[in-house]
Design a protein around this motif. Sequence first.
Motif, PDB file in Angstrom:
ATOM      1  N   VAL A 765       0.836  -1.211   0.000  1.00  0.00           N
ATOM      2  CA  VAL A 765       0.000   0.000   0.000  1.00  0.00           C
ATOM      3  C   VAL A 765       0.863   1.250   0.000  1.00  0.00           C
ATOM      4  CG1 VAL A 765      -1.678   1.336   1.357  1.00  0.00           C
ATOM      5  CG2 VAL A 765      -1.954  -1.153   1.077  1.00  0.00           C
ATOM      6  N   TYR A 766       1.911   1.186   0.883  1.00  0.00           N
ATOM      7  CA  TYR A 766       2.813   2.341   0.943  1.00  0.00           C
ATOM      8  C   TYR A 766       3.494   2.563  -0.394  1.00  0.00           C
ATOM      9  CZ  TYR A 766       6.777   5.222   2.296  1.00  0.00           C
ATOM     10  OH  TYR A 766       7.724   6.219   2.368  1.00  0.00           O
ATOM     11  N   PHE A 767       3.905   1.433  -1.009  1.00  0.00           N
ATOM     12  CA  PHE A 767       4.579   1.532  -2.306  1.00  0.00           C
ATOM     13  C   PHE A 767       3.642   2.118  -3.354  1.00  0.00           C
ATOM     14  CE2 PHE A 767       5.497  -0.441  -6.424  1.00  0.00           C
ATOM     15  CZ  PHE A 767       6.778   0.038  -6.645  1.00  0.00           C
ATOM     16  N   VAL A 768       2.402   1.608  -3.380  1.00  0.00           N
ATOM     17  CA  VAL A 768       1.433   2.115  -4.370  1.00  0.00           C
ATOM     18  C   VAL A 768       1.149   3.590  -4.136  1.00  0.00           C
ATOM     19  CG1 VAL A 768      -0.957   1.920  -5.159  1.00  0.00           C
ATOM     20  CG2 VAL A 768       0.411  -0.134  -4.782  1.00  0.00           C
ATOM     21  N   ILE A 769       0.909   3.895  -2.833  1.00  0.00           N
ATOM     22  CA  ILE A 769       0.608   5.300  -2.535  1.00  0.00           C
ATOM     23  C   ILE A 769       1.785   6.197  -2.895  1.00  0.00           C
ATOM     24  CG2 ILE A 769       0.164   6.923  -0.649  1.00  0.00           C
ATOM     25  CD1 ILE A 769      -1.491   4.708   0.678  1.00  0.00           C
ATOM     26  N   SER A 770       2.995   5.683  -2.555  1.00  0.00           N
ATOM     27  CA  SER A 770       4.199   6.483  -2.872  1.00  0.00           C
ATOM     28  C   SER A 770       4.326   6.671  -4.376  1.00  0.00           C
ATOM     29  CB  SER A 770       5.443   5.786  -2.310  1.00  0.00           C
ATOM     30  OG  SER A 770       5.357   5.685  -0.906  1.00  0.00           O
ATOM     31  N   ARG A 771       4.134   5.569  -5.116  1.00  0.00           N
ATOM     32  CA  ARG A 771       4.223   5.682  -6.559  1.00  0.00           C
ATOM     33  C   ARG A 771       3.154   6.617  -7.100  1.00  0.00           C
ATOM     34  NH1 ARG A 771       7.075   1.860  -9.473  1.00  0.00           N
ATOM     35  NH2 ARG A 771       6.445   3.178 -11.225  1.00  0.00           N
ATOM     36  N   GLN A 772       1.967   6.500  -6.490  1.00  0.00           N
ATOM     37  CA  GLN A 772       0.881   7.363  -6.942  1.00  0.00           C
ATOM     38  C   GLN A 772       1.178   8.831  -6.646  1.00  0.00           C
ATOM     39  OE1 GLN A 772      -2.863   6.268  -5.344  1.00  0.00           O
ATOM     40  NE2 GLN A 772      -4.049   7.443  -6.832  1.00  0.00           N
ATOM     41  N   LYS A 773       1.734   9.037  -5.448  1.00  0.00           N
ATOM     42  CA  LYS A 773       2.092  10.412  -5.090  1.00  0.00           C
ATOM     43  C   LYS A 773       3.142  10.952  -6.038  1.00  0.00           C
ATOM     44  CE  LYS A 773       2.668  11.558  -0.820  1.00  0.00           C
ATOM     45  NZ  LYS A 773       3.128  11.542   0.575  1.00  0.00           N
ATOM     46  N   ILE A 774       4.126  10.082  -6.332  1.00  0.00           N
ATOM     47  CA  ILE A 774       5.179  10.519  -7.259  1.00  0.00           C
ATOM     48  C   ILE A 774       4.575  10.814  -8.631  1.00  0.00           C
ATOM     49  CG2 ILE A 774       7.251   9.750  -8.477  1.00  0.00           C
ATOM     50  CD1 ILE A 774       7.986   8.176  -5.939  1.00  0.00           C
ATOM     51  N   ARG A 775       3.685   9.889  -9.054  1.00  0.00           N
ATOM     52  CA  ARG A 775       3.061  10.086 -10.355  1.00  0.00           C
ATOM     53  C   ARG A 775       2.230  11.366 -10.378  1.00  0.00           C
ATOM     54  NH1 ARG A 775      -1.750   8.929 -12.437  1.00  0.00           N
ATOM     55  NH2 ARG A 775      -2.391   7.796 -10.568  1.00  0.00           N
ATOM     56  N   LEU A 776       1.475  11.571  -9.303  1.00  0.00           N
ATOM     57  CA  LEU A 776       0.661  12.774  -9.226  1.00  0.00           C
ATOM     58  C   LEU A 776       1.536  14.021  -9.177  1.00  0.00           C
ATOM     59  CD1 LEU A 776      -2.122  11.637  -6.715  1.00  0.00           C
ATOM     60  CD2 LEU A 776      -2.331  11.972  -9.196  1.00  0.00           C
ATOM     61  N   GLN A 777       2.638  13.870  -8.410  1.00  0.00           N
ATOM     62  CA  GLN A 777       3.536  15.026  -8.314  1.00  0.00           C
ATOM     63  C   GLN A 777       4.146  15.346  -9.686  1.00  0.00           C
ATOM     64  OE1 GLN A 777       6.537  14.548  -5.363  1.00  0.00           O
ATOM     65  NE2 GLN A 777       7.425  16.571  -5.672  1.00  0.00           N
ATOM     66  N   ARG A 778       4.502  14.267 -10.380  1.00  0.00           N
ATOM     67  CA  ARG A 778       5.072  14.466 -11.705  1.00  0.00           C
ATOM     68  C   ARG A 778       4.019  15.036 -12.652  1.00  0.00           C
ATOM     69  NH1 ARG A 778       8.680   8.955 -12.634  1.00  0.00           N
ATOM     70  NH2 ARG A 778      10.339   9.489 -11.141  1.00  0.00           N
ATOM     71  N   GLU A 779       2.807  14.494 -12.569  1.00  0.00           N
ATOM     72  CA  GLU A 779       1.742  15.005 -13.412  1.00  0.00           C
ATOM     73  C   GLU A 779       1.462  16.479 -13.091  1.00  0.00           C
ATOM     74  OE1 GLU A 779      -1.614  12.525 -12.893  1.00  0.00           O
ATOM     75  OE2 GLU A 779      -0.830  10.873 -14.119  1.00  0.00           O
ATOM     76  N   GLU A 781       3.624  18.553 -11.821  1.00  0.00           N
ATOM     77  CA  GLU A 781       4.731  19.362 -12.359  1.00  0.00           C
ATOM     78  C   GLU A 781       4.556  19.563 -13.864  1.00  0.00           C
ATOM     79  OE1 GLU A 781       8.210  17.255 -11.241  1.00  0.00           O
ATOM     80  OE2 GLU A 781       8.167  17.916  -9.148  1.00  0.00           O
ATOM     81  N   VAL A 782       4.189  18.462 -14.570  1.00  0.00           N
ATOM     82  CA  VAL A 782       3.967  18.571 -16.007  1.00  0.00           C
ATOM     83  C   VAL A 782       2.821  19.539 -16.292  1.00  0.00           C
ATOM     84  CG1 VAL A 782       3.212  17.313 -18.072  1.00  0.00           C
ATOM     85  CG2 VAL A 782       4.900  16.316 -16.537  1.00  0.00           C
ATOM     86  N   GLN A 783       1.777  19.440 -15.489  1.00  0.00           N
ATOM     87  CA  GLN A 783       0.625  20.305 -15.685  1.00  0.00           C
ATOM     88  C   GLN A 783       1.012  21.754 -15.461  1.00  0.00           C
ATOM     89  OE1 GLN A 783      -2.180  18.880 -16.758  1.00  0.00           O
ATOM     90  NE2 GLN A 783      -3.132  20.860 -17.070  1.00  0.00           N
ATOM     91  N   GLN A 784       1.825  21.902 -14.398  1.00  0.00           N
ATOM     92  CA  GLN A 784       2.253  23.279 -14.117  1.00  0.00           C
ATOM     93  C   GLN A 784       3.098  23.819 -15.267  1.00  0.00           C
ATOM     94  OE1 GLN A 784       4.228  22.848 -10.348  1.00  0.00           O
ATOM     95  NE2 GLN A 784       2.301  23.101  -9.168  1.00  0.00           N
ATOM     96  N   LYS A 785       3.974  22.936 -15.739  1.00  0.00           N
ATOM     97  CA  LYS A 785       4.798  23.365 -16.866  1.00  0.00           C
ATOM     98  C   LYS A 785       3.919  23.662 -18.076  1.00  0.00           C
ATOM     99  CE  LYS A 785       9.014  20.885 -15.529  1.00  0.00           C
ATOM    100  NZ  LYS A 785       9.974  19.835 -15.907  1.00  0.00           N
TER     101      LYS A 785
END
Length: 870
Positions: A765-779, A781-785
């Motif tokens: 769960v932690y791994f999924v959430i972490s990956r999701q957070k990273i993905r969301l953070q990346r998304e 950042e991309v969105q912001q860009k």
Amino acid sequence: MPAMKRFVLFVFSLSVYSCCLAQVHRNYTTFSVENGLAQNTVWEVFQDYRGYLWISTADGVNRFDGYKMKHYKSHKDDSNSIGGVTGFHFLEDSKQQLWIAYDKGIAVYDRMNDCFINVYQTPQIVSKVGEDGKGRIWFLSGEERLVAFDRESKKIVKQLVIADESKNTFGSTRNVVKMGHLFCIGVSQKEIVTLNTANDTYKKISVPGEYGTCFGYLSDTSFFSMYQQYIYTYRFIEDRLVMDTRVFPERNQKQYLFTGYTWWNSKIYAGSPYGLFVFNPRTFAIESHTDNFSNTNEASYYYIQSLNTDRSGNLYLCTNGGGIKVWSPYKNKFEHYRTKDEKTNMVKAIAPLPEGKIAAGLYGEGLVIFNKDGTYKIKKFVEKNEISGVLAVTLYAQDKLLLTNDNEFILYDYQKDKELMRKNMIGLSYPFFSLQPDKNYLTCYIRNDTNILARFSAPQVIKDIISVPNVQLSCVLKLSEGKYLVGSDKRLLICDEHAQTISNTNIQVFVKSICKTQKGRIFVGTIEGLFEVNSKAEILGKYDVSNGLPDDFIYGVLEDAKGYLWMSHNKGLSRLNMSNGQFLHYTTKDGLQSNEFNTGAFCKDEKGLLYFGGVNGVNIVDPNNLIRNNRAPQISMNEILLGDLPYKSDTAYNEKKTLNLSYLENTLSFDFSALEFSQPEENTYMYKLEGYDNNWIQSGTRHFARYANLPHGEYVFKVKAANGDGVWNETPKEITINIKPPFWKTGWFYGLMIVFSILAVSGMVYFVISRQKIRLQRELEVQQKLERERLRISRDLHDNVGAQLSYLITNIEWMLEHPDQISESEEQQRLKALSEAGRNAILTLRQTIWAISNTTLSVEDFADRFKQFA
């Protein structure tokens, strides 16, 4: 009668008379080296409180569980082995501790560890005395010392030195009589030592003559001693010993070297080198003497060293070289009379006589008359130079017997051994005598190929009742005056004497016997079972192998005084409870002459005793003294096997309460036994493994149980046992079994797996959430860009639209202000250019609106727009 005819008749009527000494036959069981006994010289037998039999031999000690003899003997390298070699005697104290005295000391048996604790060592012989009221155990050590041990500490707490001229032998411990706190001990041939345990004093008392080798308890103030032809009785009066002397009946004095005694069935049983004697305890008269303990007619070894009994009432005769002879009353429920010659034991007819005597007709061997003590005489009747059999016999008068062979009636005075009459008859195929209520006798004979049912009041006065053709008559019952129920070899008949009619019935089979009960019920014994009929011979019921009988071939049927119906057949005797239809069955294990009986060999006397004869003598059934063993057996756990190998344990198998095993030790076997020695081969068992078996398993006489591949868990193995008479113990022997599961099926392992699973799931769960957070953070950042780029593009588009619109306005205004400065063609070109610029402005404006209005922007959409923009 012409002289020659009288002479011929005399020759043909010769009789032969013989008389023999014997005893009522007893079934003895023998324990010897052939079935595990260490040595055939046996000093003593003792039953401990657990139920085991302990046997003292000249080569160590045996413990018997009913099937196996366990041998204990001295081993120099084993301090837990018994210290002695021979002369063992047993004493169990009030705390159930087993003490063993022997030739070199004293030992106490350790039940938990199945070994011995040697508490006293001496080079001299040690004999037992007994336990006093202070918890002390007394022994006679060597030739001079009385030694007392504390029951708890097993330490010596008292020693008394007696005169050094006293003598002690192996057998002397049987010369101890306890009377309250007083022990009377025979220590020499002319002295008795009395030990007073109240004040720890002793006295030596001289007695006239010789004390003998056999002391016996009479009361708390008196005892007896037997030696040669004398019996001495002693009484204590105010601490004085008073002696009375009684003389044996005249017999060979060498027979009176008595070696031991016991009280049994309210009589004194004494052993000697010449067999077993039974004494009347009031008169000390000898009631019987037995010197043969074999179950066959062959002589047996009869030197008896000691006598003992167990709690079930079995008598053990310990012999000097012949092992142990066991007489069980439950193997001898019925008195058995037989001769020493097997060919004179085939009984075809029986007649009870006064004074407890029995007349038995023999097949081809004449007549045997048994006395009450089992002695007998044989009368052989000679006819046509051959010894004839006696096929029917009855008591005609006080001293006279009426009997038949194949061809004649004989009146015989058995007291005077004199024939009084012979009357020729023709072809007596199944002769019988039936004494009717009017004291007349009925019999049958053949005349002109027709069976004749006849009545006579005297042998010379015979009256034919009715002729019955085409059958051979076998038995008769008088229904009423002139009417008879008659059995034959083909059917059951109703005969009317007055009308001379014969009526058939529905029983179309060989009829062997007919019995009418006290309540008027009629039973017919046939070769196809037992029928109940009414007075019209209508069948009311039937008993055969399908509903309780062990055999259908019924010979004799008799009712006893208690209302039970007895019947003989080819598998023993059966007793029917007519009120509920339940049977009890008896075989040779209960003392029957054989399991096979004979036609016509049954009768009932005026005292209610029933007599049945067969191929090996006569049995008497006494319904009032029919012994039943009501003692439920104790159970011994003899052996425990794991994977078919002995379970290794520091604790004796019988003392084990719990087994803790691993999951690999899941194949278990148990060997057990009922400690009931009356009929050990007839003891039966049932067992159950709680937690595995749903019901009790009936194993019959098999005393072994095996369970393979048991699942892990907790079980309780229970076993019950019944004695030979079917009496079960209510409390089973139990052993708790704990089979541990493999580690992967244990609770801690399950807990560990749960914790591990929780951690694994949490990690995932932690791994999924972490990956999701990273993905969301990346998304994000991309969105912001993208948002920044959109804003930039929007500004650029805005600026571009403004520039285009300014260009349009400027050119349109110039054309309006200078219409004359441009030619028509140039004007057309400028208008086309302005139109194109307008369209571009509109497109740029649309793109600007799209860039501003969309809150989200995909990369693909942005790329398409960017290409278009570019």
